[in-house]
Enzyme design. Structure first.
Site, PDB file in Angstrom:
ATOM      1  N   GLN A   1     -10.330  -3.844  -3.270  1.00 39.90           N
ATOM      2  CA  GLN A   1     -11.759  -3.420  -3.098  1.00 39.90           C
ATOM      3  C   GLN A   1     -12.607  -3.469  -3.953  1.00 39.90           C
ATOM      4  O   GLN A   1     -13.881  -3.825  -3.762  1.00 39.90           O
ATOM      5  CB  GLN A   1     -11.615  -1.698  -2.597  1.00 39.90           C
TER       6      GLN A   1
ATOM      7  N   ARG B   1       0.754  -1.176  -0.174  1.00 38.24           N
ATOM      8  CA  ARG B   1       0.067  -0.186   0.014  1.00 38.24           C
ATOM      9  C   ARG B   1       0.914   1.287  -0.033  1.00 38.24           C
ATOM     10  O   ARG B   1       1.768   1.450   0.971  1.00 38.24           O
ATOM     11  CB  ARG B   1      -0.874   0.317   1.271  1.00 38.24           C
TER      12      ARG B   1
ATOM     13  N   HIS C   1      -7.445   0.898  -6.643  1.00 34.19           N
ATOM     14  CA  HIS C   1      -7.549   0.048  -5.260  1.00 34.19           C
ATOM     15  C   HIS C   1      -8.469  -1.090  -5.727  1.00 34.19           C
ATOM     16  O   HIS C   1      -9.407  -1.279  -5.632  1.00 34.19           O
ATOM     17  CB  HIS C   1      -8.423   0.943  -4.123  1.00 34.19           C
TER      18      HIS C   1
ATOM     19  N   CYS D   1     -16.452   1.939   0.475  1.00 37.41           N
ATOM     20  CA  CYS D   1     -15.093   1.219   0.886  1.00 37.41           C
ATOM     21  C   CYS D   1     -14.748   1.489   2.261  1.00 37.41           C
ATOM     22  O   CYS D   1     -14.108   0.427   2.876  1.00 37.41           O
ATOM     23  CB  CYS D   1     -14.119   1.565  -0.124  1.00 37.41           C
TER      24      CYS D   1
ATOM     25  N   ARG E   1     -13.646  -8.448   1.942  1.00 38.11           N
ATOM     26  CA  ARG E   1     -12.289  -8.050   1.727  1.00 38.11           C
ATOM     27  C   ARG E   1     -11.612  -9.362   2.155  1.00 38.11           C
ATOM     28  O   ARG E   1     -10.549  -9.789   1.099  1.00 38.11           O
ATOM     29  CB  ARG E   1     -11.732  -6.916   2.518  1.00 38.11           C
TER      30      ARG E   1
ATOM     31  N   ASP F   1     -17.019   7.925  -1.878  1.00 37.12           N
ATOM     32  CA  ASP F   1     -15.926   7.614  -0.964  1.00 37.12           C
ATOM     33  C   ASP F   1     -15.586   8.776  -0.271  1.00 37.12           C
ATOM     34  O   ASP F   1     -16.193  10.029  -0.553  1.00 37.12           O
ATOM     35  CB  ASP F   1     -14.856   6.920  -1.976  1.00 37.12           C
TER      36      ASP F   1
HETATM   37  N1  NVA Z   1      -9.782   6.583  -1.665  1.00 35.16           N
HETATM   38  C1  NVA Z   1      -9.591   6.400  -0.133  1.00 35.16           C
HETATM   39  C2  NVA Z   1      -9.557   5.004   0.048  1.00 35.16           C
HETATM   40  C3  NVA Z   1      -9.321   4.355   1.542  1.00 35.16           C
HETATM   41  C4  NVA Z   1      -9.625   2.943   1.333  1.00 35.16           C
HETATM   42  C5  NVA Z   1      -8.056   6.806   0.206  1.00 35.16           C
HETATM   43  O1  NVA Z   1      -7.213   6.572  -0.881  1.00 35.16           O
HETATM   44  O2  NVA Z   1      -7.715   7.273   1.258  1.00 35.16           O
HETATM   45  N1   CP Z   2     -11.182   0.028   2.341  1.00 39.14           N
HETATM   46  C1   CP Z   2     -10.147  -0.088   2.789  1.00 39.14           C
HETATM   47  O1   CP Z   2      -9.061  -0.323   2.152  1.00 39.14           O
HETATM   48  O2   CP Z   2      -9.773   0.142   4.297  1.00 39.14           O
HETATM   49  P1   CP Z   2      -8.427   0.350   4.895  1.00 39.14           P
HETATM   50  O3   CP Z   2      -7.935   1.821   4.720  1.00 39.14           O
HETATM   51  O4   CP Z   2      -9.066   0.414   6.285  1.00 39.14           O
HETATM   52  O5   CP Z   2      -7.567  -0.701   4.324  1.00 39.14           O
END
Ligand code: NVA
Ligand code: CP
Length: 309
Positions: free
Chosen positions: A140, A110, A137, A266, A294, A228
């Site tokens: 997800q 990540r 992502h 998500c 997930r 989101d």
């Molecule tokens: N768009 C959000 C998704 C988090 C799971 C981010 O990147 O923070």
């Molecule tokens: N939806 C998602 O990826 O959540 P986290 O940021 O908690 O991993």
């Protein structure tokens, strides 16, 4: 070309391969019926295998679901916060990939720049899985498709209305449109639409994508209303709150959708920003099923990456 089975982006796969991963995910979910949460699956095909999980951004769901999924399949995981690694002190991504490839069986990353993920995959001899970048992502998206279909049947031909920021999640929904056959409506402020190249590339592969700047029009007759956070990890607020306010998912928007429409997100969510509490905590919200899935969707992905099935 590398024969290592990376899972980097939805666009890298054809629909049949993604479907096969989800079929496996559902089968693995089904065999757990009645088992205690901590119990391993009846079969443990990843016995002796280790997943290294590197986090350069925060996570609750991704971190726990990959760890739990690996354990259920008989494997193990190691959590690495990038700040504590030599990666955080300037060791290259390439060297990190080479070293980890000698020690573990798969790497989950990540991170911020998508290029870092590609770099990791280019230098790893083991599968690399995208656990979110600034650009996408895909894990997800897989869990989301699985969740919708558990509730309402095939997503093909359904209308998915995306509200708010054109972010990493939006891109994965855009890439999934041609693979899973849903029709996507993007209700984003013009300033925050995903890059035209992303939308054009998806359309060239058969995606049906409409840009509808008016939120009420986008909700009309939709099967899924999805949004989101307004500020993704690493984003600067700027004027985003003002730009995004008209795209908040409210009960009034839900009332314009089909009677059996669902609300998806998500998570993590910010009640009163991208969605009202009434909607996300209401009867048409399936957000916690998405979160649970997930685990199952990623077990399908891990099986494909590590077992070839
Ligand atoms: N768009 C959000 C998704 C988090 C799971 C981010 O990147 O923070
Ligand atoms: N939806 C998602 O990826 O959540 P986290 O940021 O908690 O991993």
């Amino acid at each position: 070309m590398s024969t290592v089975r990376h899972f980097l982006d939805i666009r890298d796969f054809d629909g049949a391969t993604l479907r096969a991963m989800l079929k496996r995910a559902s089968a693995l979910k089904a065999v757990r019926a009645g088992l205690p949460r901590g119990a391993p699956d009846p079969e443990h095909p990843l016995n002796g295998q280790i997943l290294a999980m590197i986090f350069e951004k925060s996570s609750t769901r991704t971190r726990v679901s990959f760890d739990v999924g690996m354990r259920q399949l008989g494997g193990e995981s190691i959590v690495l916060n990038a700040a504590d690694m030599q990666l955080g002190r300037g060791e290259t991504v390439a060297d990190t990939a080479r070293v980890l490839s000698r020690m573990v069986d798969a790497i989950m990353l990540r991170t911020f720049e998508h290029a870092k993920l590609k770099d990791m995959a280019a230098h790893a001899d083991v599968p690399v899985i995208n656990a979110l970048t600034d650009d996408s992502h895909p894990c997800q998206l897989m869990a989301d498709v699985m969740t919708y279909e558990e509730h309402r049947g095939p997503i093909e031909g359904r209308i998915v209305a995306w509200f708010g920021d054109g972010n990493n999640m939006t891109t994965s929904w855009i890439e999934g449109a041609s693979r899973f056959g849903y029709r996507l409506r993007l209700a984003c402020p013009p300033e925050l639409l995903p890059a035209p190249a992303i939308i054009e590339a998806a359309r060239a592969e058969g995606a049906q994508i409409e840009i509808v700047h008016d939120a009420a029009a986008a909700a009309e007759g939709a099967d899924i209303l999805i949004t989101d956070t307004w500020l993704s990890m690493g984003d600067e607020a700027g004027d985003k709150h003002n730009l995004l306010k008209p795209y908040q998912v409210t009960q009034a928007l839900m009332d314009r959708a089909r009677e059996d429409a669902v609300f998806m997100h998500c998570l993590p969510a910010h009640r009163g920003e991208e969605v009202t509490a009434e909607v996300i905590d209401g009867p048409r919200s399936i957000v916690f099923d998405e979160a649970e899935n997930r685990i199952h969707a990623q077990k399908g992905i891990l099986s494909w990456c590590l077992l070839g099935r």
